[in-house]
Design a protein around this motif. Structure first.
Motif, short mmCIF file in Angstrom:
data_model
loop_
_atom_site.label_atom_id
_atom_site.label_comp_id
_atom_site.label_asym_id
_atom_site.label_seq_id
_atom_site.Cartn_x
_atom_site.Cartn_y
_atom_site.Cartn_z
N THR A 192 51.34 18.66 77.33
CA THR A 192 49.77 18.61 77.85
C THR A 192 49.30 20.12 77.33
O THR A 192 48.15 20.18 76.90
CB THR A 192 49.71 18.39 79.14
OG1 THR A 192 50.59 17.12 79.50
CG2 THR A 192 48.21 17.93 79.47
N MET A 193 50.15 21.00 77.67
CA MET A 193 49.53 22.67 77.32
C MET A 193 49.09 22.52 76.14
O MET A 193 48.30 23.28 75.62
CB MET A 193 50.63 23.44 77.88
CG MET A 193 50.38 24.77 77.75
SD MET A 193 51.85 25.86 77.47
CE MET A 193 52.20 25.25 75.81
N ILE A 194 50.10 22.00 75.16
CA ILE A 194 49.71 22.25 73.82
C ILE A 194 48.22 21.78 73.11
O ILE A 194 47.71 22.18 72.34
CB ILE A 194 51.16 21.62 73.05
CG1 ILE A 194 51.34 22.60 71.57
CG2 ILE A 194 50.91 20.45 72.51
CD1 ILE A 194 52.11 23.82 72.13
N ILE A 195 48.19 20.68 73.77
CA ILE A 195 46.77 19.97 73.30
C ILE A 195 45.78 20.76 73.97
O ILE A 195 44.72 20.99 73.30
CB ILE A 195 46.91 18.49 73.95
CG1 ILE A 195 47.84 17.66 73.75
CG2 ILE A 195 45.55 17.63 73.70
CD1 ILE A 195 48.30 16.30 74.23
N PHE A 196 45.74 21.35 74.94
CA PHE A 196 44.97 22.07 75.58
C PHE A 196 44.61 23.45 74.79
O PHE A 196 43.60 23.88 74.50
CB PHE A 196 45.24 22.62 77.25
CG PHE A 196 44.76 21.54 77.96
CD1 PHE A 196 43.32 21.35 78.72
CD2 PHE A 196 45.28 20.57 78.67
CE1 PHE A 196 42.71 20.52 79.20
CE2 PHE A 196 44.75 19.59 79.48
CZ PHE A 196 43.57 19.88 79.78
N LEU A 197 45.89 24.02 74.58
CA LEU A 197 45.71 25.33 73.42
C LEU A 197 45.07 25.14 72.28
O LEU A 197 44.11 25.93 72.11
CB LEU A 197 47.34 25.59 73.17
CG LEU A 197 47.39 26.84 72.69
CD1 LEU A 197 47.07 28.14 73.53
CD2 LEU A 197 49.12 27.24 72.36
N ALA A 198 45.38 23.79 71.66
CA ALA A 198 44.72 23.46 70.67
C ALA A 198 43.12 23.49 70.78
O ALA A 198 42.22 23.88 70.09
CB ALA A 198 45.06 22.43 69.91
N ILE A 234 40.63 16.85 78.47
CA ILE A 234 40.85 16.63 79.87
C ILE A 234 40.73 14.77 80.07
O ILE A 234 41.76 14.60 80.56
CB ILE A 234 39.76 17.17 80.76
CG1 ILE A 234 40.08 18.58 80.79
CG2 ILE A 234 39.79 16.57 82.27
CD1 ILE A 234 38.74 19.59 81.66
N PHE A 235 40.01 14.28 79.28
CA PHE A 235 39.41 12.80 79.26
C PHE A 235 40.98 12.19 78.82
O PHE A 235 41.45 11.36 79.25
CB PHE A 235 38.58 12.58 78.58
CG PHE A 235 38.36 11.00 78.13
CD1 PHE A 235 38.32 10.00 79.34
CD2 PHE A 235 38.42 10.51 76.77
CE1 PHE A 235 38.02 8.71 78.83
CE2 PHE A 235 38.32 9.09 76.45
CZ PHE A 235 38.23 8.32 77.58
N PHE A 236 41.57 12.77 77.60
CA PHE A 236 42.61 12.13 77.11
C PHE A 236 44.00 12.31 77.80
O PHE A 236 44.52 11.31 78.21
CB PHE A 236 42.85 12.85 75.76
CG PHE A 236 44.17 12.63 75.11
CD1 PHE A 236 44.47 11.43 74.33
CD2 PHE A 236 45.17 13.49 75.35
CE1 PHE A 236 45.48 11.29 73.92
CE2 PHE A 236 46.60 13.13 74.75
CZ PHE A 236 46.65 12.16 74.09
N SER A 237 44.00 13.72 78.48
CA SER A 237 45.20 13.92 79.54
C SER A 237 44.98 12.87 80.56
O SER A 237 46.21 12.59 81.30
CB SER A 237 45.29 15.19 79.87
OG SER A 237 45.19 16.19 78.87
N THR A 238 43.80 12.51 81.16
CA THR A 238 43.58 11.76 82.33
C THR A 238 44.14 10.39 82.11
O THR A 238 44.69 9.60 82.84
CB THR A 238 42.12 11.78 82.91
OG1 THR A 238 41.60 13.03 82.99
CG2 THR A 238 41.93 11.03 83.95
N LEU A 302 39.97 1.57 82.36
CA LEU A 302 38.75 1.06 82.00
C LEU A 302 37.72 1.93 82.76
O LEU A 302 36.55 2.06 82.32
CB LEU A 302 38.45 -0.32 82.15
CG LEU A 302 38.88 -1.57 81.23
CD1 LEU A 302 38.99 -2.98 81.52
CD2 LEU A 302 38.16 -1.33 79.79
N VAL A 303 37.97 2.22 84.11
CA VAL A 303 37.24 2.89 84.95
C VAL A 303 36.70 4.15 84.41
O VAL A 303 35.65 4.81 84.28
CB VAL A 303 37.69 3.02 86.39
CG1 VAL A 303 36.93 3.95 87.22
CG2 VAL A 303 37.63 1.51 87.13
N ILE A 304 37.95 4.98 83.96
CA ILE A 304 37.76 6.26 83.39
C ILE A 304 37.13 6.11 82.02
O ILE A 304 36.11 6.88 81.59
CB ILE A 304 39.24 6.85 83.10
CG1 ILE A 304 39.97 6.96 84.48
CG2 ILE A 304 39.03 8.50 82.36
CD1 ILE A 304 41.52 7.18 84.09
#
Lengths: 321, 453
Positions: A192-198, A234-238, A302-304
């Protein structure tokens, strides 16, 4: 587009010469089908068929020996009204989702932000923080059961050294066992960190410079520049976090096996499916559990997806916009 | 013309008759093949295959195909798919209810009582005869036994003035109070006995506790007896009382916490740092196959003389005061084998299965190699030179009160693990009312049985 323009732009024809009528090319369906066949085979036999079969079985009593017997909605009735383990597993799963997803996102974003700071040895630090996510879940969990062992584990030795007289028993204590799993999850935050880093590296520095000129504080820069631009990540990670946490199994199964979790404090929804199928040999009931899991995950996703319009900021447009 | 017709008819009839005879002979000469799937590998598979060769030699025309390294899940799937073996083997009898209850293994009652049958009582020990029955159906024949008994450190007990192991639950508590020592920080240094579910793999099992108190698993072979048999509540209360008195100085919570930490620091189960070998615990329940390790350390050989530092003895479980007649007994399970549903050659499968179950040569070799005594009563099934120190294992096995609990169709013997979960919850102080908890458990088990029947 006129034919004349086509001819004019063609390097192979003389000016003014009409292009011959185009030959209608035959679509090579056989070739396309052959190229797709490995995927199609996998999709039909290893995904579609098991799903359809499992859907049918969810309405049956099936114990592997005798043929499936149609029992209508009995499995679902039992699940919601008779099976206390179902509710225990669901409760544990919701707990780990609600606690771990925000924590993972916050920790991953913070770690990624810290990793944007070093001027030297950046790649080494990034590798170090990413490495734990590559450790197999089973090995990592076994290591953590050792680290958290209340008798000889280093964590409790350290806690005692700093004056905590009665440190928690971690995986051996139903009140602390899930927190042990949360910490294990945070340790393996690398993916997850690597996606945030990008994402963080993608934020234009000009925005921070402009904010700085306007006198914005560090917090204001984070709140009004970094955070909005990070919302797609954040949306993707959620979404992936919700899907992953509802299927949470390996770490809990290994940890509970290591410490004999008789209290079921680490008994999650996926564990309940596994036990129903391969310990109780109730394939019909396990299938019903799996389908309910799919529905729950789908509803949460779906809710997200529905709410993301309100809080996800896409500077360059998006499929979901 | 008439003659010609008559001749033609006779010729045709003769031809048909000849071909029918030929077909019958061909059918009679068809190979008699029995397939046997077992979980065995290496040396055990070699012993198994040697026994199969003896069966073939004794039954000319019969071919037995042996396939090793097959676990029960594979067998189950194959039986369900209709291409299972004629005979399959299960390690342990916990799954017997499942195999018998679902019909995966055929009922053997008629075959056992038939002309080529077996007198079970005079052939196998009492525990084996009782345990290969589920729901009043016998669907399996026993192989080797697995014996769970009481192990005690003779030196540690002698230092405390005890020359014999405790025979009653009260004695076990008194011995433990004397043998348990504490470190200066209050933590447990050595324990007399640890009544803790999850201490080691084959330690405080719910089944052992039931055996000590003579508690029944099922009432009248119908419903779970956890609530109706008061001995269960008594057994659980004894466990709680033991933890409070021996480890907590009368305080259960304190004892429970200290034991949690003590158990977390246990040595490895499969080596010389096992608590029983290091002297960290003086008495424990265990399985017979652990005895060779305690005897020789990591060598695991069934040696004539024990060479490891732990000088131990083996005895029956200590029993509750109202269950004194059961002293000397333990829990005894077996490897089991059955004839699969769908077997096309039941008659030959029975011949093979009976021969394997009663093969004293294999039983003796198996015992000598693994320390797993046969369920057969015959002395020929015992190895010639079995060490004297191992004799108590046979004594426990052959005790008429030794038993495995009644098995029902609860999947992978779920009632056992559910009772174990309750025991763990109880010892951790998470369950306050044991009678209500036992009642809930009985109801759950009954629901499972009802669903599976």
């Amino acid at each position: 587009m006129s034919q004349a323009r086509v001819v004019a732009s063609s390097p192979f024809k003389k000016k003014g010469e009409l292009a011959p009528p185009r030959r209608k090319l035959k679509t090579p369906w056989l070739f396309i089908f052959l190229c797709m066949s490995p995927w199609l085979f996998g999709m039909v036999f290893f995904t579609a068929y098991p799903m359809i079969s499992s859907f049918y079985q969810s309405f049956t009593k099936f114990n592997l020996i005798e043929s499936p017997k149609w029992i209508g909605l009995e499995n679902f009735h039992r699940m919601f009204f008779e099976d206390s383990d179902f509710w225990q597993a669901l409760k544990n799963t919701v707990w780990i989702s609600v606690i771990s997803i925000p924590l993972r996102i916050a920790f991953a974003m913070f770690t990624a932000w810290v990793l944007t700071k070093p001027k030297r040895g950046r790649n080494i630090y990034r590798t170090i923080f990413f490495l734990p996510s590559m450790v197999p879940a089973v090995a990592a969990t076994m290591a953590f059961t050792y680290i958290f062992n209340p008798a000889y584990g280093p964590i409790n030795r350290m806690l005692e050294a700093i004056g905590i007289k009665e440190p928690p028993f971690w995986f051996l204590d139903p009140k602390w066992s899930k927190w042990g799993l949360i910490l294990l999850g945070l340790w393996g935050i690398g993916d997850t960190m690597i996606i945030f880093l990008a994402g963080l590296l993608d934020v234009p520095t000009s925005l921070y410079e402009a904010a700085s000129l306007e006198g914005a504080s560090g917090w204001q820069s984070f709140r009004y520049i970094t955070l909005p631009l990070m919302t797609p990540v954040i949306f993707f990670s959620t979404v992936t976090g919700v899907i992953g946490s509802f299927q949470y199994f390996t770490q809990a199964y290994v940890a509970s096996g290591q410490v004999n979790d008789y209290s079921h404090s680490m008994y999650f929804y996926a564990t309940h499916i596994y036990f129903s199928a391969f310990r109780a040999y109730e394939m019909g009931y396990a299938s019903a559990l799996a389908w309910v899991l799919l529905v729950i995950t789908l509803l949460c996703t779906l809710v997200i997806l529905k709410t993301q319009k309100r809080w996800v900021h896409y500077p360059n447009g998006s499929l979901f916009k | 013309m008439m003659k010609k017709r008559l001749f033609a008819s006779l010729a045709a009839t003769a031809l048909v008759a000849a071909s029918m005879i030929a077909a019958t002979e061909a059918a009679q000469a068809a190979p008699r093949v029995v397939t046997v799937w077992s979980p065995y590998q290496g040396g055990n598979l070699a012993m198994w295959d040697a026994a199969i060769k003896r069966v073939e030699a004794a039954n000319p025309g019969l071919t037995v195909k042996s396939v090793g390294n097959i676990d029960m899940a594979k067998s189950l799937a194959a039986i369900n798919a209709g291409n299972g073996p004629d005979i399959s083997v299960s390690n342990g009898n916990g799954n017997l209810g499942w195999f018998c209850g679902t019909g995966a293994w055929q009922k053997l009652n008629t075959l056992i009582a038939g002309k080529n049958g077996i007198d079970m009582k005079s052939t196998f020990n009492a525990a084996s005869v009782a345990s290969s029955i589920s729901n009043n159906n016998r669907c399996a024949l026993p192989l080797y036994s697995e014996i769970f008994a009481f192990f005690w450190n003779k030196d540690v007990l002698a230092k405390a003035g005890y020359t014999a192991p405790p025979k009653t639950t009260a004695e076990l508590l008194a011995y433990s109070q004397k043998l348990t020592t504490f470190n200066s920080d209050g933590s447990i240094k050595t324990a007399g006995f640890v009544p803790w579910a999850g201490y080691y793999g084959f330690d405080m099992d719910s089944m052992w506790l039931g055996q000590m108190f003579g508690a029944k698993w099922y009432a009248g072979d119908r419903s779970a007896a956890f609530a109706s048999d008061a001995k269960w509540a008594k057994a659980f209360n004894w466990q709680k009382d033991f933890i409070a008195k021996v480890f907590g100085g009368g305080n259960f919570d304190k004892g429970s916490k200290l034991l949690t930490k003590f158990v977390a620091a246990r040595g490895g189960e499969w080596g010389t740092d096992h608590d029983f070998m290091t002297g960290r615990v003086a008495m424990k329940w265990d399985a017979n196959w652990m005895a060779p390790m305690y005897c020789t350390g990591d060598d695991w050989a069934l040696a004539d003389k024990c060479t490891s530092k732990v000088n131990f003895g083996i005895a029956g479980f200590p029993v509750s005061p109202d269950n004194l007649a059961a002293y000397g007994s333990g829990v005894v399970g077996q490897g089991q084998m059955g004839i699969s549903k769908g077997s096309k050659n039941v008659k030959d499968a029975w011949i093979v299965m009976k021969a394997l179950a009663t093969d004293t040569k294999m039983a003796a070799a198996w015992d000598a190699a693994n320390g797993s005594p046969s369920s057969l009563l015959s002395k020929a099934a015992r190895p010639d030179n079995q060490p004297a120190w191992y004799q108590p294992v046979y004594d426990v096995m052959n005790n008429p009160k030794s038993a495995y609990h009644t098995v029902k169709n609860t999947g992978e013997h779920l009632e056992e693990s559910m009772l174990q979960n309750l025991m763990a919850s109880w010892q951790a102080g998470d369950t306050s009312n044991i009678k209500t908890a036992l009642s809930d458990l009985a109801e759950k088990v009954n629901q499972i049985i009802a669903r599976n029947s």
